[in-house]
Design a protein around this motif. Sequence first.
Motif, PDB file in Angstrom:
ATOM      1  N   HIS A 193      -8.685 -24.161 -24.310  1.00  0.00           N
ATOM      2  CA  HIS A 193     -10.019 -24.748 -24.452  1.00  0.00           C
ATOM      3  C   HIS A 193     -10.813 -24.694 -23.151  1.00  0.00           C
ATOM      4  CE1 HIS A 193      -9.315 -26.576 -28.469  1.00  0.00           C
ATOM      5  NE2 HIS A 193      -8.062 -26.616 -28.059  1.00  0.00           N
ATOM      6  N   MET A 194     -10.236 -24.141 -22.105  1.00  0.00           N
ATOM      7  CA  MET A 194     -10.847 -24.261 -20.786  1.00  0.00           C
ATOM      8  C   MET A 194     -11.570 -23.018 -20.322  1.00  0.00           C
ATOM      9  SD  MET A 194      -8.651 -26.549 -18.122  1.00  0.00           S
ATOM     10  CE  MET A 194      -9.956 -26.268 -16.904  1.00  0.00           C
ATOM     11  N   ASN A 195     -12.455 -23.233 -19.363  1.00  0.00           N
ATOM     12  CA  ASN A 195     -13.005 -22.186 -18.508  1.00  0.00           C
ATOM     13  C   ASN A 195     -13.046 -22.775 -17.106  1.00  0.00           C
ATOM     14  OD1 ASN A 195     -15.754 -23.479 -17.997  1.00  0.00           O
ATOM     15  ND2 ASN A 195     -15.742 -23.362 -20.230  1.00  0.00           N
ATOM     16  N   ILE A 196     -13.407 -21.974 -16.132  1.00  0.00           N
ATOM     17  CA  ILE A 196     -13.428 -22.457 -14.746  1.00  0.00           C
ATOM     18  C   ILE A 196     -14.562 -21.781 -13.998  1.00  0.00           C
ATOM     19  CG2 ILE A 196     -11.961 -20.734 -13.647  1.00  0.00           C
ATOM     20  CD1 ILE A 196     -11.535 -24.529 -13.211  1.00  0.00           C
ATOM     21  N   ASN A 197     -15.093 -22.476 -13.001  1.00  0.00           N
ATOM     22  CA  ASN A 197     -16.098 -21.920 -12.090  1.00  0.00           C
ATOM     23  C   ASN A 197     -15.435 -21.626 -10.752  1.00  0.00           C
ATOM     24  OD1 ASN A 197     -18.763 -22.627 -13.678  1.00  0.00           O
ATOM     25  ND2 ASN A 197     -17.511 -24.484 -13.703  1.00  0.00           N
ATOM     26  N   TYR A 198     -15.597 -20.413 -10.257  1.00  0.00           N
ATOM     27  CA  TYR A 198     -15.118 -20.052  -8.929  1.00  0.00           C
ATOM     28  C   TYR A 198     -16.299 -20.138  -7.954  1.00  0.00           C
ATOM     29  CZ  TYR A 198     -10.445 -18.425 -10.246  1.00  0.00           C
ATOM     30  OH  TYR A 198      -9.138 -18.351 -10.658  1.00  0.00           O
ATOM     31  N   LEU A 199     -16.349 -21.227  -7.175  1.00  0.00           N
ATOM     32  CA  LEU A 199     -17.409 -21.420  -6.194  1.00  0.00           C
ATOM     33  C   LEU A 199     -17.046 -20.705  -4.896  1.00  0.00           C
ATOM     34  CD1 LEU A 199     -18.091 -25.267  -6.533  1.00  0.00           C
ATOM     35  CD2 LEU A 199     -18.872 -23.407  -8.014  1.00  0.00           C
ATOM     36  N   GLN A 200     -18.037 -20.089  -4.269  1.00  0.00           N
ATOM     37  CA  GLN A 200     -17.806 -19.431  -2.981  1.00  0.00           C
ATOM     38  C   GLN A 200     -17.784 -20.493  -1.877  1.00  0.00           C
ATOM     39  OE1 GLN A 200     -20.294 -16.014  -2.169  1.00  0.00           O
ATOM     40  NE2 GLN A 200     -20.307 -15.417  -4.335  1.00  0.00           N
ATOM     41  N   LEU A 201     -16.600 -21.027  -1.629  1.00  0.00           N
ATOM     42  CA  LEU A 201     -16.373 -22.014  -0.579  1.00  0.00           C
ATOM     43  C   LEU A 201     -15.049 -21.706   0.107  1.00  0.00           C
ATOM     44  CD1 LEU A 201     -17.275 -25.360  -2.425  1.00  0.00           C
ATOM     45  CD2 LEU A 201     -18.624 -24.238  -0.642  1.00  0.00           C
ATOM     46  N   ASP A 202     -14.971 -21.984   1.402  1.00  0.00           N
ATOM     47  CA  ASP A 202     -13.717 -21.770   2.131  1.00  0.00           C
ATOM     48  C   ASP A 202     -12.671 -22.804   1.749  1.00  0.00           C
ATOM     49  OD1 ASP A 202     -14.670 -19.549   3.456  1.00  0.00           O
ATOM     50  OD2 ASP A 202     -15.487 -20.741   5.110  1.00  0.00           O
ATOM     51  N   ARG A 203     -13.130 -24.020   1.405  1.00  0.00           N
ATOM     52  CA  ARG A 203     -12.199 -25.070   1.007  1.00  0.00           C
ATOM     53  C   ARG A 203     -12.955 -26.119   0.212  1.00  0.00           C
ATOM     54  NH1 ARG A 203     -12.395 -29.935   3.695  1.00  0.00           N
ATOM     55  NH2 ARG A 203     -13.780 -30.034   5.528  1.00  0.00           N
TER      56      ARG A 203
END
Length: 601
Positions: A461-471
């Motif tokens: 049921h999931m999706n995810i966001n990959y944010l451009q962050l070092d941490r």
Amino acid sequence: NTFFDVPADRPHQSFAAKRTTTGVRVVSQGKRVSVSFDGLHAGPFAGSLVVTVYSGAPLVHVEAVLSTNQDHCAYLYDTGLAGKAAFGKQLAWIDTEGAFHREPIDLDTDDRPLAVRHRTILVENDAGSVASFPPPHQYFFPRDLTDNLKTVWSGKNHRALEPRWGFGVRQAETGGGRFVPWFNAPPGTEQRLGVFYLLSRKPAVEAVDDVLRYTRGDRFAALPGHVTFSTHWHMATAVAAMREQVKGGPRTTPDLVQMFKDMNVQIVHLAEFHGDGHPSDPGPLRLPELEAMFAECRRLSDDQLLVLPGEEANVHLGKGEPGRHAGHWLCLFPKPVYWTMTRASGQPFAEIQAGRTLYHVGNTADVARLLDIEHGLAWTAHPRIKGSSWTPDDYRTDDFFTSKSWLGAAWKAMPADLSRPKLGERALDLLDDMANWGGKHVMPGEVDVFEIDHTHELFGHMNINYLQLDRAPRYDESWQPVLDALRSGRFFVTTGEVLIRDFRVGGRSSGEILETHSPAHPEVQATLQWTFPMRFADLVSGDGARVYHHQIDLSDTLPFAERTLKLNPDLTGRTWVRLDAWDVAGNGAFTQPIWLDPSPQ
């Protein structure tokens, strides 16, 4: 785009598919071959049985490709392998506690559903194993809950339609909340009802690991320079914490903490007080609940997981009418913010209470002012469906929507229609429309489910966001970097199997602007990484009025690989461009737009 529906409550019928072969077609495309057997019928549906194999993969992809002329038709499907004689010695699966099970096959065992982990059931013999599993995300029509509805089956007389012993995957027509919308079958569309079989020379306990490679172990991969972010979780953590504190004794940790860590979800944005708590209270009840939310988020956060407070506020914005909600929306601030959703006559917008600023919000202007002062973001939840069926279209010209505080709207794979080549096209179409409206809006992925525990089928049921962050920030730091990455469009959304490691147009990345002096044919470069063999990528662009699609065939791909796409499309007159990519199981990923000044004519 209907969600509030329960087809199981209305008259419905079950059919066993029957095939009288009227023709056979073999199609070779890229590194895959499909064999179609015409003459398949199931009640009002008719079409073909299609079997596809992929070079470099021990997968057999079986689909019933069916159409109906019946209007307003919703459906679900079970599928599997059955035979009069035993074709295996043992049946195997992993239960919801993570324990591996193996039992002898008895052809006289009656049909039964099983609650399993990873959506997989296997048959093994001395030569090896066969695993049966569905497309991991496409198979699950959207619900408010993710509880395990026993999605595999084994035994004889399945649903009183198949007398032979068999095993496979199944869907529950009821359960899991008030609304259980099935798949939508618009008349004349080709619905692709699919299942995968993985063939292995290994015993089942090892073969299941090979199945899990296709979903990265039901885990979101670590990607250098990126942090995983998930939003819209109705976990009722604050109210639960308050009840636990009243009882006294040691504090417990909800299952969600370890579940998110196991899936490599690094930042979780809650949507509290949605059916719980007192969001409309002017202060006496609400402020302790806000305190509890902030304290619980701090308690549950550590160096692996950041839990961010948030709400699906749903007040003051939009054009509410009798019988029609004005639309749902979420908010996120870079720090804990105290505010009420009511403002009495003569009451100040802001006041100092107990050494902190308390805001009182009573209308649209107050919402916009709060977001601006506290550098918050808000966006439309589940746009064009559910309680937001008319939004953001209804308020697309309103000041709050065109402000920098309004992020855009959120994406989720609903409604379910297996004729569509992409998941969640409802929201993808809106992303393109918003880009053509102007204003540089973006679209994070959302989950929008209620309480979870470790027995649930969550990954599907999931999706995810990959944010451009070092941490990821720590809880007691400012969360502003998270909001900055969202606001600037420096992220992509994925179901997990397809990663867009890099996307550039003329050297610019998602959220950036490609200047006017750039050539009309800038180089587009994108690096994709995947598990299932890919189907296609789509370079989508617009000129402020129309939307254009440049589809890239990826049928020559092998599983577990990556590729850098390079092309020089004509983007003359276009004002934005983005990319999405999809595999053979319906899994996919999409970027946010790169903004283009109109290219010279």
